[in-house]
Enzyme design. Structure first.
Site, PDB file in Angstrom:
ATOM      1  N   GLN A  27      26.543  16.839  33.666  1.00 52.38           N
ATOM      2  CA  GLN A  27      25.394  17.720  33.950  1.00 52.38           C
ATOM      3  C   GLN A  27      25.611  18.424  35.291  1.00 52.38           C
ATOM      4  OE1 GLN A  27      23.054  14.156  33.962  1.00 52.38           O
ATOM      5  NE2 GLN A  27      21.843  14.818  32.226  1.00 52.38           N
ATOM      6  N   TYR A  30      22.788  21.017  36.448  1.00 51.80           N
ATOM      7  CA  TYR A  30      21.570  20.235  36.714  1.00 51.80           C
ATOM      8  C   TYR A  30      21.719  19.492  38.042  1.00 51.80           C
ATOM      9  CZ  TYR A  30      17.976  16.619  35.807  1.00 51.80           C
ATOM     10  OH  TYR A  30      16.899  15.770  35.884  1.00 51.80           O
ATOM     11  N   VAL A  65      14.396   8.444  32.957  1.00 52.63           N
ATOM     12  CA  VAL A  65      12.985   8.120  32.697  1.00 52.63           C
ATOM     13  C   VAL A  65      12.670   8.443  31.242  1.00 52.63           C
ATOM     14  CG1 VAL A  65      10.600   8.457  33.462  1.00 52.63           C
ATOM     15  CG2 VAL A  65      12.481   8.857  35.069  1.00 52.63           C
TER      16      VAL A  65
END
Ligand SMILES: NC(=O)C1=CN([C@@H]2O[C@H](COP(=O)(O)OP(=O)(O)OC[C@H]3O[C@@H](n4cnc5c(N)ncnc54)[C@H](O)[C@@H]3O)[C@@H](O)[C@H]2O)C=CC1
Ligand SMILES: CCCCC/C=C\C=C\C(=O)C/C=C\C/C=C\CCCC(=O)O
Length: 143
Positions: A27, A30, A65
């Site tokens: 990623q 990101y 999460v």
């Protein structure tokens, strides 16, 4: 919001990620954006202190999460050429675990209630719970 601009002061919490503190091979964009959130938070927090804004700016860096965001890795349109690595990301989730969103809420309430925290970078992981990144340069300043 700034006291020196007619406001009442307050607290801002910017949402980064552990990927803002560590490399995230699958990623990279990101991760770069989340590193930017931390740099911005710490810089604007320093300015708020110098300028007597009466506003505290902190950031929170969770590991994985349990939210719909995690499903985004299942879509090639989101992942592009890195889609082939989605199972490696899922392996990381299995390895490190996935946090319940309620722990992120608790961390944010802690930051709101701690009037000594400005420029803090809170990390939240399954292994260590809520804790803070320590930097060589002072990260917390009282407002
Ligand atoms: N879920 C995770 O494992 C982690 C999430 N984070 C960060 O937490 C933050 C929240 O993520 P999640 O709740 O997990 O994602 P999510 O995908 O479940 O929720 C994101 C929300 O943002 C809204 N949104 C997206 N673009 C928007 C825009 N341009 N304007 C207004 N709203 C917009 C979406 O409609 C959605 O309700 C994000 O910044 C994410 O990077 C950080 C670490 C881990
Ligand atoms: C287009 C890709 C966006 C995908 C976003 C999906 C998930 C985002 C997750 C995170 O922000 C969490 C980032 C990193 C967690 C990495 C490692 C966990 C290490 C935990 C530990 O050390 O205990």
């Amino acid at each position: 919001m700034r006291k020196n601009n007619g406001g009442h002061g307050g607290v801002i919490i910017n949402i980064s990620s552990l990927a803002g503190l560590t490399p995230a091979a699958y990623q990279p964009v990101y991760s770069a954006s989340k590193h930017g959130v931390i740099g911005f938070t710490r810089s604007i927090a320093a300015l708020a202190s110098i300028g007597n804004y009466g506003v505290r700016i902190n950031s929170v860096c969770p590991a994985f999460v349990d939210t719909p965001l995690l499903e985004s890795i299942e879509k090639e349109e989101n992942m592009g050429e890195l889609f082939k690595y989605k199972d490696r990301i899922k392996d990381m989730m299995k390895c490190y675990g996935v946090l319940d969103p309620s722990l992120i809420a608790k961390g944010m309430i802690d930051l709101i209630e701690d009037d000594a925290s400005n420029g803090a970078v809170m990390k939240i992981t399954t292994s260590r719970g809520i804790h803070f990144e320590e930097f060589g340069v002072q990260q917390k300043t009282k407002i």
